[in-house]
Each structure stands twice: as structure tokens, then as C-alpha cells.
Design a protein around this motif. Structure first.
Motif, short mmCIF file in Angstrom:
data_model
loop_
_atom_site.label_atom_id
_atom_site.label_comp_id
_atom_site.label_asym_id
_atom_site.label_seq_id
_atom_site.Cartn_x
_atom_site.Cartn_y
_atom_site.Cartn_z
N SER A 1 -8.33 5.21 2.89
CA SER A 1 -6.52 5.37 3.24
C SER A 1 -5.97 4.81 1.41
O SER A 1 -4.55 5.48 2.29
CB SER A 1 -5.82 4.68 4.26
N GLU A 2 -6.48 4.24 1.20
CA GLU A 2 -5.02 4.20 -0.14
C GLU A 2 -6.26 2.95 -0.45
O GLU A 2 -7.38 2.23 -0.67
CB GLU A 2 -4.21 2.24 0.27
N ILE A 3 -5.71 3.58 -2.44
CA ILE A 3 -6.74 2.75 -2.85
C ILE A 3 -5.42 2.54 -4.30
O ILE A 3 -4.79 3.23 -4.42
CB ILE A 3 -7.69 3.80 -4.15
N THR A 4 -5.22 1.06 -4.54
CA THR A 4 -4.22 0.22 -6.25
C THR A 4 -5.69 -0.38 -6.58
O THR A 4 -6.20 -0.82 -6.96
CB THR A 4 -3.03 -0.85 -4.89
N VAL A 5 -4.83 -0.03 -7.67
CA VAL A 5 -5.85 -0.95 -9.22
C VAL A 5 -4.55 -0.94 -10.06
O VAL A 5 -3.73 0.41 -10.62
CB VAL A 5 -6.74 0.33 -9.81
N ASP A 6 -4.91 -2.45 -10.44
CA ASP A 6 -4.01 -2.58 -11.35
C ASP A 6 -5.00 -3.35 -12.77
O ASP A 6 -5.33 -3.23 -12.44
CB ASP A 6 -2.97 -3.78 -11.09
N CYS A 7 -3.80 -3.66 -13.68
CA CYS A 7 -4.36 -4.12 -15.30
C CYS A 7 -3.73 -5.13 -14.82
O CYS A 7 -2.15 -5.41 -14.53
CB CYS A 7 -4.48 -3.40 -16.02
N ILE B 1 -9.10 -1.56 -2.17
CA ILE B 1 -9.15 0.03 -1.44
C ILE B 1 -9.57 -0.68 -0.06
O ILE B 1 -9.65 -1.28 0.88
CB ILE B 1 -10.73 0.15 -1.38
N THR B 2 -9.10 0.77 0.91
CA THR B 2 -8.61 0.63 2.10
C THR B 2 -8.82 1.61 3.30
O THR B 2 -8.73 2.83 2.31
CB THR B 2 -6.65 -0.04 2.77
N TYR B 3 -9.67 1.13 4.52
CA TYR B 3 -9.95 2.26 5.11
C TYR B 3 -9.45 1.37 6.80
O TYR B 3 -8.89 0.97 6.70
CB TYR B 3 -11.38 2.32 5.41
N GLY B 4 -8.95 2.83 6.73
CA GLY B 4 -8.04 3.59 8.39
C GLY B 4 -7.28 2.92 8.19
O GLY B 4 -6.24 2.61 7.42
N SER B 5 -6.44 1.92 9.38
CA SER B 5 -4.82 2.10 9.15
C SER B 5 -4.23 0.70 9.92
O SER B 5 -4.57 0.35 11.40
CB SER B 5 -3.96 3.12 10.46
N TYR B 6 -3.80 0.01 9.00
CA TYR B 6 -2.98 -1.43 9.46
C TYR B 6 -2.02 -1.21 10.80
O TYR B 6 -1.97 -1.99 11.72
CB TYR B 6 -2.05 -2.63 7.87
N GLU B 7 -1.68 -0.23 11.17
CA GLU B 7 -0.33 0.46 11.65
C GLU B 7 -1.60 0.06 13.25
O GLU B 7 -0.41 -0.74 13.89
CB GLU B 7 -0.37 2.02 11.50
N TYR B 8 -2.69 0.65 13.22
CA TYR B 8 -2.92 0.52 14.32
C TYR B 8 -4.10 -1.17 14.20
O TYR B 8 -4.97 -0.91 15.74
CB TYR B 8 -3.63 1.77 14.93
N ASP B 9 -4.27 -1.46 13.73
CA ASP B 9 -4.88 -2.50 13.62
C ASP B 9 -6.48 -2.15 13.50
O ASP B 9 -7.25 -2.75 14.34
CB ASP B 9 -4.50 -3.93 14.77
N ASN B 10 -6.65 -1.09 12.91
CA ASN B 10 -7.95 -0.41 12.88
C ASN B 10 -8.13 -0.42 11.29
O ASN B 10 -8.16 1.51 10.66
CB ASN B 10 -8.00 1.09 13.44
N CYS B 11 -8.96 -1.40 10.40
CA CYS B 11 -8.82 -1.31 9.36
C CYS B 11 -9.54 -1.81 8.50
O CYS B 11 -9.81 -3.64 8.94
CB CYS B 11 -7.54 -1.22 8.65
N CYS B 12 -10.14 -1.75 7.64
CA CYS B 12 -10.90 -2.76 6.85
C CYS B 12 -10.75 -2.76 4.85
O CYS B 12 -10.26 -1.69 4.88
CB CYS B 12 -13.01 -2.88 6.60
N TRP B 13 -10.53 -3.66 4.37
CA TRP B 13 -10.38 -3.30 3.01
C TRP B 13 -11.03 -4.38 2.46
O TRP B 13 -11.83 -5.32 2.13
CB TRP B 13 -8.14 -3.35 2.71
N TYR B 14 -11.35 -4.11 0.96
CA TYR B 14 -12.34 -4.06 -0.59
C TYR B 14 -11.19 -5.09 -1.93
O TYR B 14 -10.47 -3.64 -1.80
CB TYR B 14 -14.00 -4.15 -0.61
#
Lengths: 564, 311
Positions: free
Chosen positions: A147-153, A171-184
Motif C-alpha cells: 500500500s505504501e513504500i517510502t525510501v529516504d536517504c 514498506i506497508t501492506y494493507g491499511s492502517y485505517e482498518y487496523d489490518n496491515c503489516c510493515w517492514y
């Protein structure tokens, strides 16, 4: 330079920044035990054939008094990103300012290539449980889309003709809105020799007669021996971030990921899925690092030295070598008596912290201050006096804290003292007095001599004028801040008078790696009130002109004796 | 096309499971008869699609990660991504609420049993590895053995000199571990309860806001020091060569005495599942494999001690 300190973070990254901050605290608090005074083991030596040596041939011990900074600039690079990339929070940095444009291009291509790889890879990093967790986020056709990728230097080091860049991905999968996500999170680091643009290996940072891998392994083993690292037991400093040992540490390999920090010259070994014996974070999926303090075995200051100045900007600036916090060598003294029989709100606390490797002259001086401060009986007598003169219950406190640090050859004592008293009638508090002072005392460890402000500047430099110039240079900054909050920062002759009065009251200074701060006999806000008479909510801004950091490079490093 | 491959992979997996289940039973028999032969391929092989959700304690992660590598036929870097490691508390929580099918942990504590009861969950537990709770002193300390009663009295503050237990006239410094740590919980469970234990030696450490606070001091291996931990850590990790493990009731903690259960303070590691796990579940096949010679040998290979006592 773009640094981690100056970059704005999105709210998402703030969550992670807690981890990063905790990691820093961890490395500062517990990670610096084994070779705080210089070296782990003098026996770790090897012979490398000349053909394999990068840069100049360098033999340990390498003596360095201060670092030479680079004059590289960073600029924002443009890129095209897939829709799931949070472009607002993803910045590609590119470097500018190297004379050799071919080398500059090589470095920029490598940074760009790594950045693009990271923003286009939709798989989770190979951390514990990742492939189980993302099973819930496959689409009907079995594709995995984040659902989202952020890369910063971040530029971690830009000095001594080397450059360390860290790229951090979320990197995030799913949605924070529905409390159904995981991120790394995932980290990649790039370390360059600015002479050639070549990427550095760990060994390249060490002298040629030192086995880098053995050195960091021995350091880490010593660290583990003196740390409560057991599984199920918190190894780190905060609840948000834990590091444990999941299995025996058998040593890092020579291709371990690392970056250099130009704050203190340390070499930092990344702990993440590539080092699974270290369980990092709440779920064992986070990233942190072990800081190997700068030492005489590291040869990079001489190895990449070049008679030719590599940068377009010819101004040379230096930074002092900060000695990291070393808990194992810290000595603490404290007097914190229970005063409940005198009064429920009477507090007395005096403490002293110093390091056992600091010079005898410095330690004796600190102990003398500690011993000579007014003792608890003084506070008790004051309380009795107040009880006679004021109604209600008396609350009073006396805090006196001495803390120490070492920067280059200098030893600095910070003396913090707070004296306060108030009377309490019902729910109302009536201040009797409040006095808070900070004083820095700097000693040259090689001479056991307190360094005066005059001694800081080379002959011919009028320090008062130099300091005033620096304070005035912050005018624009303060005007911008006050304008942002809809207030006007009034600048008049009185402002300059105020600054001159403050400069006259300088009673000490504290050296940092790239800047210094002064302590003053008088409280900066109280003085601003006296001289300028402005609104109380503007006093802080006037005080900031005096109390902020003043950078060596702005004074001109050649004007300062610390780089003589 | 993708669906076709999916069907093929499921069929392959079913065949593999059927074959491996039969093989698993026979391996167990061979182990009992001492006739097992070394094989490269494990007797149980599973596909990613049938792989259950596994979670557990950090200390056991090297075991169940290696197990995943064996049973999934992957290298460990890949296999590690197919198991969680949410530590003991997290693993029990996941097992209770159905987010994990099996966990590798110590036995549940009171809180975990209470949570299970509230959720209507009952556990099945299978001991599969043995461990020991051990005490250590400086190598130069002449005392080799202590009884559990003596350890109790040392930590109650009743025995204060090594002379009282056959050693030199040196004060005992009974180091403890941080509250809530695995070792401190072990101390309360095996030797002395939290109400009876003496105050721990402390050291001043830096705390927030520039304050300095007392914290449980770390074992320093000084002349009179005594400390404790789990055997796995002492044997495998970074304890100094200058310490000596204390015999308990004359029995030395070592691989053999811990494996056969003769060492007096044994702590076991368990595979734990919900008791409503179907009889034909792949989870039960994995338990059989863990308890088999292959599963036990994998434990030894990773620095653990097998459970020879059969309890």
C-alpha cells in the motif's frame, strides 16, 4: 549537507524514528564498552598484499587529533516512482561539489540505482515471518502489492574523503485505517572512496596491519560479555526497541553491512535480517547497529588522504573527535537523602559522573566542586527560615549535577544547579525564588589546565567580535521563526547591547564535534527582559541568539586554537 | 495457467505428506531400536501451502527456524520467513486467539493459563528439549557443589560467607537478574519466591532526566560472586571462561545429566498446541517429527539438549 537531523519526517516515519532514536540511545548507553579508550586488542594484525590495498598504505596506530570535513553538497534527485511510493517522504539525494565529475557521476549512479531498486521491489525484506504475514495481502491472482513504500536517504558521513549514505525503506501492506496491515523496514548502506568513487569494504576503513573483521568481532564479543543480553530479557534501553541474542554470536563476516558516522568517527555494524542471531525490535524484524568507536586501528583518515583537495569549495573545516559515552568506564557519586522527616516536598540531590580514563587533574577538580557545594543541612536551614516568613507548607529543592565528557583532547564538566522554594497555601503556589544555572568548564587534558575563552581563539582574533558576529548571524533564523508564529521580532540597538552584555558574562564553553556553546553568568531570558523589555513569550527567541550552537566553520577553523 | 500450477502443487504436497507421514512413524521406531540411518532428506517434507503458522520464544527460534528449513527443504534464510518469533507472551497470545497453530515455548504461566481459560482454550504440551537452571561462581572459588537448600539460604540472606558452605572466609555476593527476566522467573520458580529473596546488589545507572538510579547489578565474577542463568546461555553464549558451574546436590550440570534428567533443576522446552487441533492435522505430524530421532538430532545440532528422560 542533508542529515538525518535536518530532514522532516512524516508521521509514519515518526513511529520508526522512535526505534532509531532508541537504537542510538542503546548504542550510546550500552554499546560502547570494550574499546572506549582506544583499542580492543593490539594483536589483531594481518599482512595484506599491496595489490589488495585500497588508498594509501597505512599502519596502525593511526593518531588523529581531529577530522577534516568534506565540502560536498547534496541536492535532491528527480525520479519516477510507481503509484504506491510516497513521493513526499521519499527523497533521493545526489552529491555535488566534487572536482572530478566522473567520480561524482559514478557515486550518484550507485545511489540512484540502489534507491530505484528499493522503491520498485514490492517484496518484504527477508525477515522472520514476513512471508507468513504477507499471505493475507495477496490479491486474487496471487500478486503482492504494497500500500505504501517510502525510501529516504541520509548522509551519515562526509569527511576524510569518504562518504557513507544510508537508505532506509518502509514498506506497508494493507491499511492502517482498518487496523489490518503489516510493515517492514529495510536498510542499505553505501560507502565510497571520494578519490575514485569505489565502494568501500570494511577492511578498507582499517589500517593495513589490522584484521578488521577480527577487530569488530572481538569488540562485539566483549560487549556481549558485559551486557545482559539473554533471550527474553531486554538488552536495550527502552520498551520500544529491544535487542536480544537469539542464538550464539559466532562472528560477523567481512561482507557485513556497515556505515561510518562523521559525528564521532565510529564504524557502525548493521544488525538486521542479515545477522539473525541479533533479535531486533519487538518482533525481531527491525534494524539497528552496533557502534565501534573510532580508534587508532582505523586508518581511514590517512588511507584516503590526498595532497589534492577534491572539492570545488576550497574552504577547509574540521571537526573534533567526540569520545562516545562509555557506561563501563563511568564512575558515579550521588547524595540523595530521604528528607521526608523534614518535609514531604523537600528534595536534595547532588551527583557527579566522570570516566575513569579522564585525567587526574580533571577528576580532582570535579570532586572538589562536588565536595564544596552546600550540603543538605544548608537546605534544611533555609526551609526552617522560610517557614518562619511564609504561610502554608514549604516546598524546596536543591539539585546540583556534574556531568563529564571528552571531546578531542578536551575534558568538559557541565555544572547544572537548580535552587527553588515556594510556599503552598491550599491549592495555591507562591514562589519564593527559583534559580537555575548552567556552567561549562573545559580543561585541556594534556596540560591539566582550564581553558579560558581567550585561549580558544588564535592571536589577533578579537573573540568578542567573532562571537557577536555569530550571534548576529542567527537574526534571520529567529525572524523567520517568529514570523511563522505571527509575531514580530523587534531588532534594535538594545538587542546588540543585550548581546554584548551576554558576551561579557560568558563564564565557560562546551566543545562539540562541529560547534561550541557558551555558558553565561546571567540567565539569558532574564537579561533580555531587562535590556529589551519585550513580551515574555519572545524572550526565548532573544535567548536563542546566545544559547544556540555556534559552528566552528562559521568562525573559520583557522581562527580557533583547537585545530592548531 | 497460475491456477493449473496451484493444483499441481497441492497434489504434489498431498503425495509428499502421505509419504512422509508413513516415513515419520517408521523413523520413530528405528530410533527406539537404535537402528536409525543417517539420511539427508528428512522423513517429513511439507510445502509452503500446507505449512502451519508457527510462533515461539526467542531462545528456541534457532530450533524451529532450522526445523522449517529441514521440513520445507529450503535454506534457513528463506525458511526463517515462514515462522514468527513473537516471544513467549506474544506466541501464547497468538495460539490462544487462533493466529498461531503451534508454538515452541516453556510451559504457560498463570497469566497465560488464565487467558486461555477465558477464551475456552486448552493446551496440549509436548516436552521436546531439556535445559538446566545453573549457578556459577569464579573459577578460583573452592566450593564445587551446593544443595538447593543452601542456595535458598544464600539468596534469603541467611548464609552470608562462603566459609559456611565449605569455602573461604569470603563474603558471598549473591547477584540477581532483572525483574521480569527469564532467569529471575526461574529463580523464583526453582529456588526462592519473590517475597523471601533478599535485596539484590545494585549499581548506580543513568536514568532519564539526568537522574541516577539504583539498578540490579550485573554479575561481575568477583571473588565472592554467585550468579545464575540457563545452561543454554552459559554453554553456548558469551560467558567468560573464568566462571565455574556449581554442582547441585553433587550433580554437575552438563549435556548428559540435563538430557537424562538427573541434574536436579531441569527446565524443559515444549511444543504447545490447542487441544482442538484435528488428529490429522499437519501440526501433529510436525510434533511427531520433533519428537523423533531426526527432530532431537536437529536440537543437538543447534546447541540444545535432547530430552532423554521421556518425561
Amino acid at each position: 549537507m542533508v542529515t538525518s537531523e535536518t530532514r522532516a519526517v512524516s508521521s509514519f516515519k515518526k513511529i520508526l524514528s522512535v526505534s532509531v532514536a532508541a537504537a542510538l540511545i542503546f548504542t550510546m548507553a550500552v554499546g560502547l564498552t570494550a574499546c572506549g579508550s582506544g583499542s580492543v586488542d593490539k594483536e589483531i594484525s594481518i599482512d595484506i598484499p599491496d595489490s589488495d590495498i585500497v588508498g594509501n598504505r597505512v599502519e596502525a596506530p593511526v593518531k588523529t587529533e581531529y577530522f577534516t570535513d568534506n565540502n560536498l553538497r547534496t541536492i535532491e534527485g528527480e525520479y519516477e516512482a510507481p503509484s504506491y511510493v510516497n513521493a513526499d517522504a521519499s527523497d533521493l539525494i545526489q552529491i555535488d561539489g566534487l572536482k572530478n565529475k566522473e567520480v561524482q557521476q559514478t557515486i550518484n549512479d550507485k545511489i540512484r540505482g540502489t534507491f530505484m531498486e528499493m522503491i520498485t521491489d514490492t517484496n518484504p525484506p527477508p525477515v522472520r515471518g514476513a512471508k507468513l504475514a504477507v499471505r493475507d495481502f495477496l490479491d486474487e491472482e496471487g500478486n503482492l502489492l504494497p500500500s505504501e513504500i517510502t525510501v529516504d536517504c541520509y548522509v551519515e558521513a562526509s569527511f576524510e574523503n569518504i562518504l557513507s549514505v544510508k537508505l532506509w525503506k518502509y514498506i506497508t501492506y494493507g491499511s492502517y485505517e482498518y487496523d489490518n496491515c503489516c510493515w517492514y523496514s529495510d536498510t542499505k548502506v553505501l560507502n565510497f572512496d571520494l578519490n575514485t568513487g569505489n565502494e568501500l569494504k570494511l577492511q578498507d576503513l582499517f589500517a593495513d596491519n589490522v584484521d578488521a573483521c577480527k577487530y569488530i568481532n572481538r569488540y562485539t564479543n566483549k560487549l556481549l560479555e558485559t551486557t545482559d543480553y539473554e533471550s527474553e530479557e531486554v538488552f536495550a534501553y527502552t520498551d520500544q526497541f529491544q535487542i536480544k541474542l537469539a542464538s550464539p554470536f559466532e562472528g560477523f563476516s567481512d561482507d557485513v553491512e556497515f556505515f561510518v558516522s562523521d559525528y564521532d568517527g565510529s564504524v557502525n555494524i548493521i544488525l538486521d535480517y542479515r545477522t539473525p542471531e541479533f533479535y531486533v525490535g519487538d518482533n525481531g524484524t527491525d534494524t539497528t547497529w552496533i557502534s565501534i568507536p573510532y580508534c587508532e586501528e582505523m586508518g581511514y583518515t590517512e588511507k584516503f588522504d590526498n595532497e589534492e583537495w577534491l572539492f570545488e569549495d576550497e574552504d577547509v573545516s574540521y571537526s573534533l573527535i567526540v569520545k562516545p559515552v562509555d557506561e563501563n568506564h563511568k564512575v558515579r557519586m550521588q547524595e540523595n537523602p530521604d528528607l521526608s522527616d523534614v518535609g514531604e516536598m523537600i528534595y536534595y540531590n547532588k551527583s557527579l559522573e566522570y570516566y575513569d580514563y579522564q585525567s587526574e587533574g580533571f577528576v580532582n577538580y570535579a570532586k572538589k566542586l562536588y565536595d564544596n557545594v552546600e550540603d543538605v543541612d544548608g537546605l534544611i536551614k533555609d526551609v526552617e527560615k522560610y517557614r518562619k516568613s511564609y504561610d502554608g507548607e514549604i516546598s524546596a529543592s536543591h539539585y546540583y549535577n556534574l556531568s563529564s565528557e571528552s571531546v578531542g583532547k578536551y575534558e568538559i564538566l557541565s555544572v547544572d544547579e537548580i535552587l527553588s522554594a515556594e510556599s503552598i497555601v491550599g491549592e495555591d503556589y507562591y514562589p519564593i525564588f527559583y534559580d537555575e544555572t548552567v556552567q561549562y568548564i573545559t580543561m585541556d587534558s594534556t596540560k591539566s589546565k582550564i581553558v579560558g575563552i581567550d585561549d580558544l581563539f588564535v592571536d589577533g582574533i578579537d573573540f568578542e567580535e567573532a562571537v557577536l558576529k555569530q550571534m548576529l548571524a542567527k537574526k534571520a533564523e529567529v525572524e523567520e521563526w517568529t514570523a511563522e508564529s505571527g509575531r514580530e521580532f523587534v531588532w534594535s540597538d538594545k538587542t546588540e547591547e543585550y548581546l554584548k552584555a551576554m558576551i561579557e558574562s560568558i563564564n565557560g564553553f562546551r566543545l562539540g564535534n562541529r560547534s561550541l556553546a557558551f555558558s553565561f553568568k546571567y540567565n539569558a531570558e532574564a537579561m533580555a527582559a531587562d535590556y529589551i523589555g519585550c513580551d515574555a513569550d519572545l524572550l526565548w527567541y532573544y535567548a536563542y541568539l546566545c544559547t544556540g550552537e555556534l559552528y566552528y566553520r562559521d568562525f573559520g577553523c583557522k581562527s580557533l586554537t583547537i585545530f592548531g | 495457467m497460475k491456477r493449473f500450477f496451484k493444483i499441481i502443487s497441492i497434489l504434489t504436497a498431498v503425495l509428499l505428506v502421505t509419504a512422509s507421514y508413513a516415513a515419520c512413524s517408521s523413523t520413530g521406531d528405528e530410533a527406539e531400536n537404535g537402528t536409525e540411518t543417517a539420511v539427508d532428506t528428512p522423513s517429513l517434507q511439507l510445502s509452503v501451502d500446507e505449512w502451519p503458522v508457527i510462533d515461539g520464544a526467542t531462545a528456541l527460534s534457532p530450533y524451529y527456524e532450522a526445523m522449517a528449513a529441514e521440513l520445507l527443504g529450503m535454506d534457513i534464510e528463506e525458511a526463517r520467513q515462514y515462522v514468527y518469533c513473537n516471544k513467549t507472551d506474544g506466541a501464547f497470545e497468538n495460539l490462544i486467539n487462533g493466529r498461531a497453530d503451534m508454538i515452541f515455548c516453556s510451559l504457560p504461566g498463570e497469566g497465560q493459563l488464565e487467558a486461555a481459560k477465558e477464551a475456552g482454550v486448552t493446551f496440549e504440551t509436548y516436552p521436546f528439549l531439556n535445559g538446566g537452571f545453573v549457578f556459577f561462581v569464579n573459577k578460583s572459588n573452592p566450593v564445587d557443589s551446593l544443595t538447593i537448600d543452601q542456595l535458598h539460604d544464600i539468596y534469603a540472606g541467611k548464609i552470608t560467607s562462603w566459609k559456611e558452605v565449605g569455602g573461604d572466609d569470603v563474603d558471598i555476593i549473591p547477584y540477581q537478574r532483572t525483574e521480569g527476566s527469564g532467569s529471575q522467573n526461574g529463580m523464583y520458580k526453582y529456588i526462592i519466591g519473590p517475597d523471601e529473596i533478599m535485596e539484590a546488589p545494585t549499581q548506580l545507572i543513568a536514568a532519564e532526566m539526568g537522574d541516577i538510579v539504583d539498578a540490579v547489578a550485573f554479575y561481575d565474577n568477583s571473588e565472592g560472586a554467585i550468579g545464575y542463568s540457563y545452561y543454554y546461555y552459559v554453554a553456548n553464549m558469551h560467558y567468560s571462561d573464568d566462571i565455574k558451574l556449581i554442582k547441585i546436590d553433587g550433580i554437575e550440570p552438563n549435556d548428559e545429566t540435563i538430557a537424562d534428567g538427573t541434574y536436579p533443576i531441569i527446565n524443559q522446552s515444549f511444543v504447545i498446541i490447542r487441544d482442538d487441533t484435528p488428529k490429522d492435522s499437519v501440526v501433529r505430524q510436525i510434533i511427531d517429527w520433533v519428537l523423533s530421532e531426526e527432530g532431537q538430532a536437529l536440537g543437538e545440532k543447534n546447541g540444545y539438549i535432547r530430552n532423554k528422560s521421556g518425561k
